[in-house]
Scaffold this motif. Structure first.
Motif, PDB file in Angstrom:
ATOM      1  N   ALA A  22      31.461  -9.097 -40.829  1.00 40.11           N
ATOM      2  CA  ALA A  22      30.368  -9.859 -40.223  1.00 40.11           C
ATOM      3  C   ALA A  22      30.913 -10.738 -39.100  1.00 40.11           C
ATOM      4  CB  ALA A  22      29.676 -10.711 -41.273  1.00 40.11           C
ATOM      5  N   PRO A  23      30.124 -10.939 -38.035  1.00 39.53           N
ATOM      6  CA  PRO A  23      30.586 -11.700 -36.875  1.00 39.53           C
ATOM      7  C   PRO A  23      31.008 -13.133 -37.181  1.00 39.53           C
ATOM      8  CG  PRO A  23      28.430 -10.720 -36.446  1.00 39.53           C
ATOM      9  CD  PRO A  23      28.777 -10.431 -37.868  1.00 39.53           C
ATOM     10  N   ASP A  24      30.427 -13.735 -38.225  1.00 37.90           N
ATOM     11  CA  ASP A  24      30.742 -15.127 -38.548  1.00 37.90           C
ATOM     12  C   ASP A  24      31.953 -15.269 -39.476  1.00 37.90           C
ATOM     13  OD1 ASP A  24      29.310 -13.940 -40.640  1.00 37.90           O
ATOM     14  OD2 ASP A  24      28.487 -15.853 -41.307  1.00 37.90           O
ATOM     15  N   LYS A  25      32.595 -14.161 -39.823  1.00 42.31           N
ATOM     16  CA  LYS A  25      33.771 -14.175 -40.702  1.00 42.31           C
ATOM     17  C   LYS A  25      35.049 -14.130 -39.873  1.00 42.31           C
ATOM     18  CE  LYS A  25      31.555 -13.421 -44.707  1.00 42.31           C
ATOM     19  NZ  LYS A  25      31.634 -14.161 -45.910  1.00 42.31           N
ATOM     20  N   HIS A  26      36.174 -14.507 -40.496  1.00 42.54           N
ATOM     21  CA  HIS A  26      37.487 -14.348 -39.865  1.00 42.54           C
ATOM     22  C   HIS A  26      37.657 -12.867 -39.513  1.00 42.54           C
ATOM     23  CE1 HIS A  26      41.978 -13.972 -40.005  1.00 42.54           C
ATOM     24  NE2 HIS A  26      41.840 -15.009 -39.207  1.00 42.54           N
ATOM     25  N   PHE A  33      38.816  -1.808 -44.998  1.00 44.67           N
ATOM     26  CA  PHE A  33      38.464  -1.220 -46.278  1.00 44.67           C
ATOM     27  C   PHE A  33      37.952  -2.382 -47.127  1.00 44.67           C
ATOM     28  CE2 PHE A  33      41.820   1.688 -44.722  1.00 44.67           C
ATOM     29  CZ  PHE A  33      41.038   2.827 -44.623  1.00 44.67           C
ATOM     30  N   PRO A  34      36.878  -2.179 -47.893  1.00 39.79           N
ATOM     31  CA  PRO A  34      36.261  -3.291 -48.610  1.00 39.79           C
ATOM     32  C   PRO A  34      37.147  -3.842 -49.723  1.00 39.79           C
ATOM     33  CG  PRO A  34      35.330  -1.216 -49.333  1.00 39.79           C
ATOM     34  CD  PRO A  34      36.232  -0.902 -48.178  1.00 39.79           C
ATOM     35  N   GLU A  55      30.316  -6.985 -52.962  1.00 37.58           N
ATOM     36  CA  GLU A  55      30.162  -6.677 -51.535  1.00 37.58           C
ATOM     37  C   GLU A  55      29.305  -5.457 -51.254  1.00 37.58           C
ATOM     38  OE1 GLU A  55      33.851  -6.220 -49.461  1.00 37.58           O
ATOM     39  OE2 GLU A  55      34.451  -8.295 -49.771  1.00 37.58           O
ATOM     40  N   LEU A  56      29.374  -4.466 -52.152  1.00 35.93           N
ATOM     41  CA  LEU A  56      28.726  -3.186 -51.869  1.00 35.93           C
ATOM     42  C   LEU A  56      27.675  -2.782 -52.897  1.00 35.93           C
ATOM     43  CD1 LEU A  56      31.950  -1.187 -50.906  1.00 35.93           C
ATOM     44  CD2 LEU A  56      30.320  -2.280 -49.346  1.00 35.93           C
ATOM     45  N   GLY A  57      27.623  -3.483 -54.034  1.00 37.03           N
ATOM     46  CA  GLY A  57      26.668  -3.152 -55.077  1.00 37.03           C
ATOM     47  C   GLY A  57      26.998  -1.867 -55.809  1.00 37.03           C
ATOM     48  N   LEU A  96      26.087  -5.535 -48.186  1.00 34.01           N
ATOM     49  CA  LEU A  96      25.608  -6.818 -48.699  1.00 34.01           C
ATOM     50  C   LEU A  96      26.307  -7.991 -48.019  1.00 34.01           C
ATOM     51  CD1 LEU A  96      25.490  -5.880 -52.499  1.00 34.01           C
ATOM     52  CD2 LEU A  96      23.636  -5.773 -50.811  1.00 34.01           C
ATOM     53  N   GLU A  97      27.543  -7.786 -47.565  1.00 36.72           N
ATOM     54  CA  GLU A  97      28.298  -8.848 -46.898  1.00 36.72           C
ATOM     55  C   GLU A  97      28.875  -8.421 -45.562  1.00 36.72           C
ATOM     56  OE1 GLU A  97      31.149 -10.815 -49.369  1.00 36.72           O
ATOM     57  OE2 GLU A  97      29.759 -10.985 -51.051  1.00 36.72           O
ATOM     58  N   HIS A  98      28.772  -7.142 -45.220  1.00 39.61           N
ATOM     59  CA  HIS A  98      29.322  -6.631 -43.962  1.00 39.61           C
ATOM     60  C   HIS A  98      28.219  -6.428 -42.936  1.00 39.61           C
ATOM     61  CE1 HIS A  98      32.605  -5.558 -46.745  1.00 39.61           C
ATOM     62  NE2 HIS A  98      33.370  -5.734 -45.686  1.00 39.61           N
ATOM     63  N   LYS A  99      28.622  -6.367 -41.684  1.00 37.11           N
ATOM     64  CA  LYS A  99      27.681  -6.103 -40.597  1.00 37.11           C
ATOM     65  C   LYS A  99      27.185  -4.661 -40.669  1.00 37.11           C
ATOM     66  CE  LYS A  99      27.594  -5.693 -35.584  1.00 37.11           C
ATOM     67  NZ  LYS A  99      28.438  -5.676 -34.394  1.00 37.11           N
TER      68      LYS A  99
END
Length: 131
Positions: A22-26, A33-34, A55-57, A96-99
């Motif tokens: 995600a753009p707002d993450k480091h 890879f998740p 993160e992925l469900g 769920l947490e990635h762009k």
């Protein structure tokens, strides 16, 4: 030093799951890879299964570990990253947490801008696929 784990998931068509941070993450916008941080008192395989569920469900079976962990630092963050092969047992991966999530063929892996710590694992996959 932050202890981190990631999972390499290959589907039945020989594609690998890549996740865009995600753009707002480091390292936002880089592919990885998740996975995530190992919590206190948690083993690496349990941490990876938990992180992939969050993160992925999905529910995964955590398999063989990659040949060597990676230590990486950008001066601000220092990580010790271990990678494991994983197989989806239940669910369909969702961002769920990635762009973005993308299933990528081996030959396409190098077309993505990978987070630096993940690059050795991409290389190991490509070497293994060449046989």
């Amino acid at each position: 030093m932050i202890n981190v784990v990631c999972g390499v998931i290959e589907d039945t068509e020989g594609r690998f799951l890549a996740c865009c941070r995600a753009p707002d993450k480091h390292l936002g916008g880089f592919w990885e890879f998740p996975g995530g941080k190992i919590e206190s008192g948690e083993g690496p395989r349990a941490a990876l299964a938990r992180e992939l569920a969050e993160e992925l469900g999905i529910t995964v079976a955590v398999g063989k570990e990659f040949s060597a962990p990676v230590e990486w630092s950008d001066g601000d963050v220092k990580i010790h990253l271990r990678a494991f092969w994983c197989e989806i047992e239940e669910g369909v991966p969702a961002a769920l947490e990635h762009k973005e999530l993308r299933w990528v063929r081996g030959e396409e892996l190098l077309s993505l801008r990978w987070a630096p710590a993940d690059i050795p694992f991409v290389t190991e996959i490509l070497v293994a696929k060449r046989g």
